[in-house]
Design a protein around this motif. Sequence first.
Motif, mmCIF file in Angstrom:
data_model
loop_
_atom_site.group_PDB
_atom_site.id
_atom_site.type_symbol
_atom_site.label_atom_id
_atom_site.label_comp_id
_atom_site.label_asym_id
_atom_site.label_seq_id
_atom_site.Cartn_x
_atom_site.Cartn_y
_atom_site.Cartn_z
ATOM 1 N N TYR A 42 -64.508 29.849 23.596
ATOM 2 C CA TYR A 42 -64.739 28.590 22.885
ATOM 3 C C TYR A 42 -64.340 28.704 21.414
ATOM 4 N N GLU A 43 -64.529 29.891 20.860
ATOM 5 C CA GLU A 43 -64.119 30.079 19.457
ATOM 6 C C GLU A 43 -62.623 29.891 19.285
ATOM 7 N N GLU A 44 -61.815 30.436 20.245
ATOM 8 C CA GLU A 44 -60.364 30.270 20.166
ATOM 9 C C GLU A 44 -59.983 28.811 20.355
ATOM 10 N N ARG A 45 -60.622 28.142 21.319
ATOM 11 C CA ARG A 45 -60.312 26.734 21.544
ATOM 12 C C ARG A 45 -60.693 25.876 20.314
ATOM 13 N N PHE A 46 -61.822 26.252 19.681
ATOM 14 C CA PHE A 46 -62.248 25.528 18.479
ATOM 15 C C PHE A 46 -61.208 25.672 17.363
ATOM 16 N N LYS A 47 -60.669 26.900 17.227
ATOM 17 C CA LYS A 47 -59.643 27.120 16.194
ATOM 18 C C LYS A 47 -58.386 26.323 16.496
ATOM 19 N N VAL A 48 -57.986 26.273 17.765
ATOM 20 C CA VAL A 48 -56.788 25.507 18.144
ATOM 21 C C VAL A 48 -56.982 24.028 17.819
ATOM 22 N N VAL A 49 -58.178 23.503 18.101
ATOM 23 C CA VAL A 49 -58.458 22.084 17.798
ATOM 24 C C VAL A 49 -58.391 21.851 16.290
ATOM 25 N N ALA A 50 -58.944 22.784 15.499
ATOM 26 C CA ALA A 50 -58.926 22.627 14.043
ATOM 27 C C ALA A 50 -57.511 22.637 13.499
ATOM 28 N N VAL A 51 -56.644 23.540 14.046
ATOM 29 C CA VAL A 51 -55.252 23.588 13.596
ATOM 30 C C VAL A 51 -54.536 22.288 13.936
ATOM 31 N N ALA A 52 -54.754 21.785 15.163
ATOM 32 C CA ALA A 52 -54.096 20.547 15.574
ATOM 33 C C ALA A 52 -54.508 19.387 14.678
ATOM 34 N N TYR A 53 -55.813 19.322 14.367
ATOM 35 C CA TYR A 53 -56.285 18.228 13.500
ATOM 36 C C TYR A 53 -55.727 18.367 12.082
ATOM 37 N N GLY A 54 -55.638 19.608 11.595
ATOM 38 C CA GLY A 54 -55.101 19.811 10.253
ATOM 39 C C GLY A 54 -53.685 19.314 10.114
ATOM 40 N N VAL A 55 -52.888 19.430 11.190
ATOM 41 C CA VAL A 55 -51.495 18.955 11.140
ATOM 42 C C VAL A 55 -51.440 17.443 11.298
ATOM 43 N N LEU A 56 -52.136 16.911 12.294
ATOM 44 C CA LEU A 56 -51.997 15.487 12.617
ATOM 45 C C LEU A 56 -52.749 14.579 11.644
ATOM 46 N N SER A 57 -53.731 15.103 10.914
ATOM 47 C CA SER A 57 -54.458 14.262 9.958
ATOM 48 C C SER A 57 -53.691 14.083 8.650
ATOM 49 N N ASP A 58 -52.686 14.888 8.383
ATOM 50 C CA ASP A 58 -51.850 14.773 7.184
ATOM 51 C C ASP A 58 -50.565 14.043 7.553
ATOM 52 N N ALA A 59 -50.280 12.925 6.877
ATOM 53 C CA ALA A 59 -49.143 12.080 7.264
ATOM 54 C C ALA A 59 -47.819 12.832 7.166
ATOM 55 N N ASP A 60 -47.613 13.595 6.097
ATOM 56 C CA ASP A 60 -46.342 14.312 5.933
ATOM 57 C C ASP A 60 -46.190 15.418 6.970
ATOM 58 N N ARG A 61 -47.242 16.197 7.161
ATOM 59 C CA ARG A 61 -47.162 17.283 8.139
ATOM 60 C C ARG A 61 -46.993 16.727 9.553
ATOM 61 N N ARG A 62 -47.629 15.595 9.855
ATOM 62 C CA ARG A 62 -47.496 14.993 11.192
ATOM 63 C C ARG A 62 -46.068 14.508 11.420
ATOM 64 N N ALA A 63 -45.466 13.912 10.368
ATOM 65 C CA ALA A 63 -44.077 13.442 10.532
ATOM 66 C C ALA A 63 -43.131 14.615 10.778
ATOM 67 N N GLN A 64 -43.335 15.702 10.054
ATOM 68 C CA GLN A 64 -42.492 16.881 10.263
ATOM 69 C C GLN A 64 -42.713 17.469 11.664
ATOM 70 N N TYR A 65 -43.998 17.481 12.080
ATOM 71 C CA TYR A 65 -44.307 18.021 13.421
ATOM 72 C C TYR A 65 -43.675 17.156 14.502
ATOM 73 N N ASP A 66 -43.749 15.818 14.355
ATOM 74 C CA ASP A 66 -43.125 14.928 15.346
ATOM 75 C C ASP A 66 -41.626 15.153 15.416
ATOM 76 N N TYR A 67 -41.030 15.374 14.239
ATOM 77 C CA TYR A 67 -39.590 15.615 14.236
ATOM 78 C C TYR A 67 -39.256 16.910 14.981
ATOM 79 N N GLN A 68 -40.043 17.937 14.752
ATOM 80 C CA GLN A 68 -39.812 19.203 15.448
ATOM 81 C C GLN A 68 -40.000 19.056 16.948
ATOM 82 N N GLN A 69 -40.996 18.268 17.355
ATOM 83 C CA GLN A 69 -41.225 18.046 18.782
ATOM 84 C C GLN A 69 -40.040 17.318 19.412
#
Length: 386
Positions: A42-69
């Motif tokens: 659960y600790e690893e899954r919690f960290k993965v969720v935190a990383v995902a939120y950190g990227v998607l909650s920031d507009a610039d980082r989310r746009a860059q991530y979408d472009y990479q996807q």
Amino acid sequence: MSQNHYQVLGVPPTAPIADIKRAYRRLATELHPDKHGGDPHYEERFKVVAVAYGVLSDADRRAQYDYQQQQAARRAEDLRRAPTEAGRGGPSVYKMPGEPATAPPLRTRPPAGARERHYQQRVPRQKVRFNKQDFWLVAGLTFLIFLFGISAKIVMDRVQADLYYTDGRTAFAKGQWGEAQSQLDQALGFRADHPAALRLRGQLSQDIAHNLPAARADYQAALLADDGQLPPPETARLLYRLGRCQAGLHQPAAAELSYCRALALDTALAEAYVARGENRLLDLHQTRPALADLRRGHAQLRRAGRPVPLEALQTEGAALTRLARYDDARALYLQALETQPEDGRTLFLLGRLAQQAGDAASGCEFFRRGAAAGYSYAVRAAEKCR
């Protein structure tokens, strides 16, 4: 394939930020290690969720991530379609050196567009050198900034001084002497060489506070500050007032100079003629020039329709008496007595004139009348008549 950030949070790629926040809060509550006894899973899954939120909650980082996807999805699609296109005689394929034989062949593609290129031109860093020209440029800019600051300060001080002077002049016109004094002091605090404020404060000190040294200092400062802006008649009146202060402070020579300078600027200033005549007669003992000044000043006052002050008539009579022109002096004293019949000084002067003419009885009568009016010299003279 590993999950992407959207899949980790359980939201679609088009989800708004509000849905992303709600999903993160829900998963963070469910997967928090404290709720599962510190389970590493659960600790690893919690960290993965935190990383995902950190990227998607920031507009610039989310746009860059979408472009990479999108780029990853495009490359995967190209790899998937390559064998099919090769079998159909599609674009030529090639194998990279050292690539395993089992790896699917790569196909060539058009050059990347501007949005896909992230080249960074490497420019060799140059050593910063501060030469003599740079030094003078910085020094010049600093000096200009300094001059601008000084100029702004001077302008603001002048504006404030003018505002305080205007308020002081208004208070002076209303007879609010204390307020006028305060406002004029404020004006001169911002601009010590304000000629109009100095002149008005000097007038206040001379006429209201009877502080002749302060008035003299203000008049002298106003004359020094005046660089020809005042019209000659106003400068002449300022010099006349300065002369009155100097005469009151027993400086007859300085007063004579001020009166002469005033009359050189304005020959129609009757008050200056009268004041100079009084100064010449009583302090400088110049009887004939004094009489000429007094008569000229009195004539100008009469032509202007202004009354001749009683003191000026008495001074002219005293000058005539010194010149032994007793009849003219008597006529002038009687004229002064018509304007103020019970003036003790005029009565005393008539008594002295009668005594000089040999009429002791008339002299004593004038002394008694002057004593009754309360004039101290007449009281002492009347006592001698008994």
